[in-house]
Design a protein around this motif. Structure first.
Motif, PDB file in Angstrom:
ATOM      1  N   VAL A   1      -0.882  12.279   2.550  1.00  8.09           N
ATOM      2  CA  VAL A   1      -0.529  11.272   1.547  1.00  8.09           C
ATOM      3  C   VAL A   1      -0.732   9.884   2.151  1.00  8.09           C
ATOM      4  CG1 VAL A   1       1.282  10.382   0.038  1.00  8.09           C
ATOM      5  CG2 VAL A   1       1.157  12.835   0.532  1.00  8.09           C
ATOM      6  N   ASP A   2      -1.587   9.097   1.547  1.00  2.00           N
ATOM      7  CA  ASP A   2      -1.835   7.711   1.984  1.00  2.00           C
ATOM      8  C   ASP A   2      -1.311   6.789   0.894  1.00  2.00           C
ATOM      9  OD1 ASP A   2      -2.759   5.235   2.766  1.00  2.00           O
ATOM     10  OD2 ASP A   2      -4.716   5.981   3.431  1.00  2.00           O
ATOM     11  N   LEU A   3      -0.083   6.306   1.067  1.00  2.00           N
ATOM     12  CA  LEU A   3       0.529   5.479   0.032  1.00  2.00           C
ATOM     13  C   LEU A   3      -0.089   4.093  -0.023  1.00  2.00           C
ATOM     14  CD1 LEU A   3       4.278   6.494   0.449  1.00  2.00           C
ATOM     15  CD2 LEU A   3       2.615   7.308  -1.220  1.00  2.00           C
ATOM     16  N   ASP A   4      -0.644   3.618   1.071  1.00  2.00           N
ATOM     17  CA  ASP A   4      -1.310   2.308   1.046  1.00  2.00           C
ATOM     18  C   ASP A   4      -2.584   2.368   0.210  1.00  2.00           C
ATOM     19  OD1 ASP A   4       0.646   1.193   2.692  1.00  2.00           O
ATOM     20  OD2 ASP A   4      -0.402   1.812   4.519  1.00  2.00           O
ATOM     21  N   ALA A   5      -3.361   3.429   0.399  1.00  2.00           N
ATOM     22  CA  ALA A   5      -4.592   3.591  -0.385  1.00  2.00           C
ATOM     23  C   ALA A   5      -4.314   4.205  -1.749  1.00  2.00           C
ATOM     24  CB  ALA A   5      -5.597   4.452   0.379  1.00  2.00           C
TER      25      ALA A   5
ATOM     26  N   ILE B   1      -6.936  13.004  -4.633  1.00  2.00           N
ATOM     27  CA  ILE B   1      -6.551  12.545  -5.963  1.00  2.00           C
ATOM     28  C   ILE B   1      -5.962  11.145  -5.859  1.00  2.00           C
ATOM     29  CG2 ILE B   1      -5.185  13.090  -8.015  1.00  2.00           C
ATOM     30  CD1 ILE B   1      -4.955  15.960  -6.957  1.00  2.00           C
ATOM     31  N   LYS B   2      -6.366  10.271  -6.759  1.00  2.00           N
ATOM     32  CA  LYS B   2      -5.767   8.933  -6.844  1.00  2.00           C
ATOM     33  C   LYS B   2      -4.397   9.033  -7.501  1.00  2.00           C
ATOM     34  CE  LYS B   2      -7.145   5.331  -6.181  1.00  2.00           C
ATOM     35  NZ  LYS B   2      -6.928   4.411  -5.049  1.00  2.00           N
ATOM     36  N   LEU B   3      -3.455   8.283  -6.961  1.00  2.00           N
ATOM     37  CA  LEU B   3      -2.082   8.332  -7.465  1.00  2.00           C
ATOM     38  C   LEU B   3      -1.832   7.228  -8.484  1.00  2.00           C
ATOM     39  CD1 LEU B   3      -0.188   8.831  -4.082  1.00  2.00           C
ATOM     40  CD2 LEU B   3      -0.725  10.580  -5.777  1.00  2.00           C
ATOM     41  N   PRO B   4      -1.178   7.536  -9.590  1.00  2.00           N
ATOM     42  CA  PRO B   4      -0.710   6.471 -10.485  1.00  2.00           C
ATOM     43  C   PRO B   4       0.286   5.576  -9.732  1.00  2.00           C
ATOM     44  CG  PRO B   4      -0.531   8.639 -11.530  1.00  2.00           C
ATOM     45  CD  PRO B   4      -0.829   8.880 -10.092  1.00  2.00           C
TER      46      PRO B   4
END
Length: 376
Positions: free
Chosen positions: A196-200, A252-255
């Protein structure tokens, strides 16, 4: 007929009351020998003996552990019971048809009957390749049909109610991941923070959590019937496995709302880790028990049912959360190809076939769009 494994000559004998029959059988053997399709000689095997050999010596090396357990259960519960007593080389299509009819009469679902047909067909294919049988009789029988069940996703309003109720739960973000991204249960429970990359704002599916059956680890029989009770048991419990297909490994891109929820969840988990102290077992799981260990699928299912009840939402399967995400994606105009990649489907036909209830809406939207483009 050539040589056996030990180097001895492989001789075959045929007999009949009529000379013409003997000549025909000898010619068949010679044709098989010249074509390299020699049927194995020696003591004949039963279907039960071949299925046991195929499972333990061949299939175990090619199948995923969970699939192997499923195959083993069906072989020993159904195939051996109904077909195991037949000689392998004398198994007939009528025997197979009668077995499938018996399974259906016992109330097994068409999907289970179809699975048994596929298992038998695969085992007989290997037997044919190795010269144990002259033909695969399963291919001469029409495969049982198993109609796909109708998808019953939650509505957008029901999904919002679930997210609102889950907001203050210990692993509340677990249900945001299910309803927004459509992750399978094993993918969600096997999600690690390094994926999980919360910055990206991305999430990568690399693993899935599965429960494997325990195996006896004792050199001598320990006297325990169940492997889970063996003092030296091995190979079982919760383990991380690779996704079933290449399409299952996806990013997957996160909302934005989900990224914020995961960021809050990570901060909450850090506080829980400090309060747990020495009890905490660091595994890097995004969603875990109070001691850091992974969550069992059964516990996860119970939490889902409790959430439905707390939110006042109708009863639904856990997998319906994935169906809900897929349906909402398509209803919002997301291209089917993009939805396919997000869900980890290997073919777009699987996406459109599973969610065919949305196709009429998409067709109407396409008609409206092309009409607006050409006629304003």
């Amino acid at each position: 007929m050539g040589l056996k494994e030990g180097g001895k000559r492989d001789r075959r004998h045929v007999a009949s009351l009529r000379r013409a029959a003997v000549v025909r059988m000898v010619r068949e053997l010679e044709e098989q020998r010249d074509a390299g399709i020699r049927l194995a000689g020696g003591r004949t095997m039963t279907v039960e003996q071949w299925l046991e050999h195929w499972l333990t010596a061949i299939a175990v090396r090619r199948l995923r552990p969970k699939t192997y357990e499923n195959y083993s259960c069906n072989v020993r519960r159904h195939l051996v019971r109904l077909l195991g007593h037949h000689r392998l080389d004398r198994l007939q299509p009528e025997h197979v048809e009668a077995a499938w009819g018996q399974l259906s009469a016992e109330g097994l679902s068409p999907a289970t009957v179809l699975l048994n047909h596929r298992i038998l067909s695969r085992a007989l294919t290997v037997a044919l390749q190795r010269g144990r049988v002259a033909r695969n009789v399963a291919t001469l029988v029409d495969a049982p049909s198993a109609a796909r069940g109708e998808v019953q996703p939650l509505t957008a309003a029901e999904a919002r109610r679930l997210l609102q109720s889950a907001k203050d739960l210990p692993n509340g973000a677990r249900w945001s991941v299910a309803l927004a991204l459509g992750l399978r249960q094993g993918e969600a429970l096997g999600l690690l923070w390094d994926a999980v990359d919360l910055d990206a704002g991305t999430l990568t599916v690399r693993r899935a959590l599965q429960r494997r059956a325990w195996q006896h680890g004792c050199a001598q029989p320990c006297g325990r019937k169940r492997a889970v009770e063996c003092p030296q048991r091995r190979g079982g419990g919760l383990v991380l496995v690779e996704p079933k297909s290449r399409a299952g490994r996806r990013t997957i891109k996160l909302p934005d709302a989900l990224r914020d929820a995961l960021r809050s969840h990570r901060a909450w988990q850090a506080e829980r880790r400090l309060s747990a102290g020495n009890v905490w077992e660091e595994g890097g799981y995004v969603f875990c028990q109070p001691n850091g260990r992974p969550i069992d699928a059964r516990r996860d299912w119970l939490d889902w049912k409790a959430l439905l009840k707390a939110a006042g939402v109708r009863d639904a399967r856990l997998h319906d959360a994935r169906h809900t995400a897929a349906t909402l994606l398509l209803q919002q105009g997301v291209a089917a190809r993009v939805a396919m990649e997000m869900l980890g489907h290997s073919q777009i036909s699987l996406t459109l076939g599973t969610y065919s209830h949305v196709v009429p809406e998409l067709a109407q939207d396409a008609a409206d769009r092309i009409g607006a483009a050409l006629w304003g």
